[in-house]
Design an enzyme around this catalytic site. Structure first.
Site, PDB file in Angstrom:
ATOM      1  N   VAL A  15       1.293  -3.913   4.043  1.00 19.44           N
ATOM      2  CA  VAL A  15       1.156  -5.152   4.804  1.00 19.44           C
ATOM      3  C   VAL A  15       2.361  -6.081   4.669  1.00 19.44           C
ATOM      4  O   VAL A  15       2.404  -7.137   5.306  1.00 19.44           O
ATOM      5  CB  VAL A  15      -0.141  -5.903   4.431  1.00 19.44           C
ATOM      6  N   LYS A  66       0.557   3.314  -3.098  1.00 18.06           N
ATOM      7  CA  LYS A  66      -0.648   4.105  -3.376  1.00 18.06           C
ATOM      8  C   LYS A  66      -0.394   5.609  -3.285  1.00 18.06           C
ATOM      9  O   LYS A  66      -1.048   6.395  -3.977  1.00 18.06           O
ATOM     10  CB  LYS A  66      -1.763   3.710  -2.406  1.00 18.06           C
ATOM     11  N   SER A 122       0.796  -1.235   0.000  1.00 18.83           N
ATOM     12  CA  SER A 122       0.000   0.000   0.000  1.00 18.83           C
ATOM     13  C   SER A 122       0.826   1.282   0.000  1.00 18.83           C
ATOM     14  O   SER A 122       0.292   2.360  -0.259  1.00 18.83           O
ATOM     15  CB  SER A 122      -0.957   0.016   1.195  1.00 18.83           C
ATOM     16  N   TYR A 156      -2.724  -2.505 -10.740  1.00 20.18           N
ATOM     17  CA  TYR A 156      -2.756  -2.368  -9.277  1.00 20.18           C
ATOM     18  C   TYR A 156      -1.875  -3.419  -8.600  1.00 20.18           C
ATOM     19  O   TYR A 156      -1.035  -3.092  -7.742  1.00 20.18           O
ATOM     20  CB  TYR A 156      -4.204  -2.486  -8.801  1.00 20.18           C
ATOM     21  N   TYR A 174      -3.769   3.187   7.930  1.00 23.18           N
ATOM     22  CA  TYR A 174      -5.026   2.458   8.043  1.00 23.18           C
ATOM     23  C   TYR A 174      -5.852   3.024   9.205  1.00 23.18           C
ATOM     24  O   TYR A 174      -5.891   4.234   9.405  1.00 23.18           O
ATOM     25  CB  TYR A 174      -4.781   0.953   8.203  1.00 23.18           C
TER      26      TYR A 174
END
Length: 315
Positions: free
Chosen positions: A269, A74, A71, A199, A251
């Protein structure tokens, strides 16, 4: 000796001991298992790289461990989409607010109309952002992302970890369901499988902590690479990214991290954390054992301690 060098000298002397003090925290978490390839990581690894504008690194722990961005990517695909299309077009497709839900939840997509993902750092939002990257094919889009990341990291050898990519592609059923839901609602455009391929690939780009630190340093200097003097990202888009990192980057633990460390950050993660001290330092951390919120448990412990010791909090 100037203040910057004094800070790095202190880091050199403290980091090895502090990494070993934080490492036992890993026993209180667990490595990610929902992506099978990530479950193979050694649970008690912990490493940190800190980089300043003079190009000086201070490092300790398992800095040679290779891991995937997950992530963390992103943040930079958001920036690239903003560079491709501008704010108005991007935020017509994704929102600007924290969700309060898990990063892979699709609950609010169904409850809130229109079905726009709450922000670009949750999975649904990042999938939409992936669809906005310019390119004539999934391969071209992925290549543009990889080249952008290589430039930010100052590392032409960054590549996609093919095993992690394959693992994500074969087990990403929830991401696939979100993408088709977004397609049905008219938010996602194009071929769903091609968007997902983009992605999964950018989440699977492999780095070390030094790469994260250098990418973070560019954000710390508002898009300027202080090592080369080149403006790699428009200042406004870094401002947007930094805001999302504070509010959504860790998160459901983002508020807790803002209070504990007070630095913009994005976790993944695989155990990576990218963070920085604005105008001073870029920081990369890895510790594969995760807390209940999906963040490196030992990495968070280490960063909070460092922030208190060196007064790194923005607040």
């Amino acid at each position: 000796m100037n203040k910057v060098n004094q800070e790095m000298d202190r880091l050199d002397s403290l980091l090895p001991e502090w990494v070993e003090n934080s490492r036992p925290e890993s026993a209180h978490g667990r490595v990610a298992v929902y992506i099978p390839e990530l479950s193979k990581a050694q649970w008690d690894l912990l490493g940190i790289s800190v980089l300043n504008a003079d190009g000086r690194y201070s490092e300790a722990g398992d800095t040679e461990f290779c891991f995937t961005l997950q992530s963390i990517s992103k943040v930079f695909t958001l920036i690239l989409a903003l560079m491709d299309h501008g704010e108005e077009a991007v935020f017509a497709k994704v929102g600007k607010e924290p969700t309060g839900d898990n990063f892979n939840s699709m609950m609010k997509l169904e409850l809130i109309q229109p079905a726009i993902p709450f922000n670009p750092l949750i999975n649904a939002g990042a999938i939409v952002i992936s669809s906005l990257i310019q390119g004539d094919s999934a391969q071209q889009k992925s290549e543009r992302i990889l080249q952008f990341f290589r430039k930010l990291a100052g590392n032409e050898h960054l590549t996609v970890d093919s095993e992690v990519y394959r693992s994500e592609r074969e087990t990403g059923h929830l991401n696939r369901s979100m993408a088709y839901f977004l397609l049905d609602k008219g938010i996602l455009e194009g071929n769903v499988e091609e968007v997902l391929d983009v992605y999964f690939r950018h989440c699977s780009i492999q780095v070390k902590t030094a790469d994260l630190a250098r990418m973070a340093l560019v954000l710390a200097y508002n898009g300027l690479n202080p090592l080369t003097g080149e403006q790699l990202i428009p200042r406004r888009y870094v401002q947007i990214a930094k805001t999302f990192m504070i509010t959504c980057g860790m998160y459901n633990g983002s508020g807790e991290f803002a209070i504990g460390a007070g630095m913009p950050a994005k976790s993944g993660v695989s155990g990576g954390i990218l963070t920085f001290v604005p105008g001073r330092l870029g920081i990369g951390v890895v510790g594969p054992s995760l807390n209940a919120k999906g963040n490196s448990i030992a990495g968070v412990h280490l960063l909070e301690r460092l922030s208190r010791e060196f007064d790194w909090s923005m607040f």
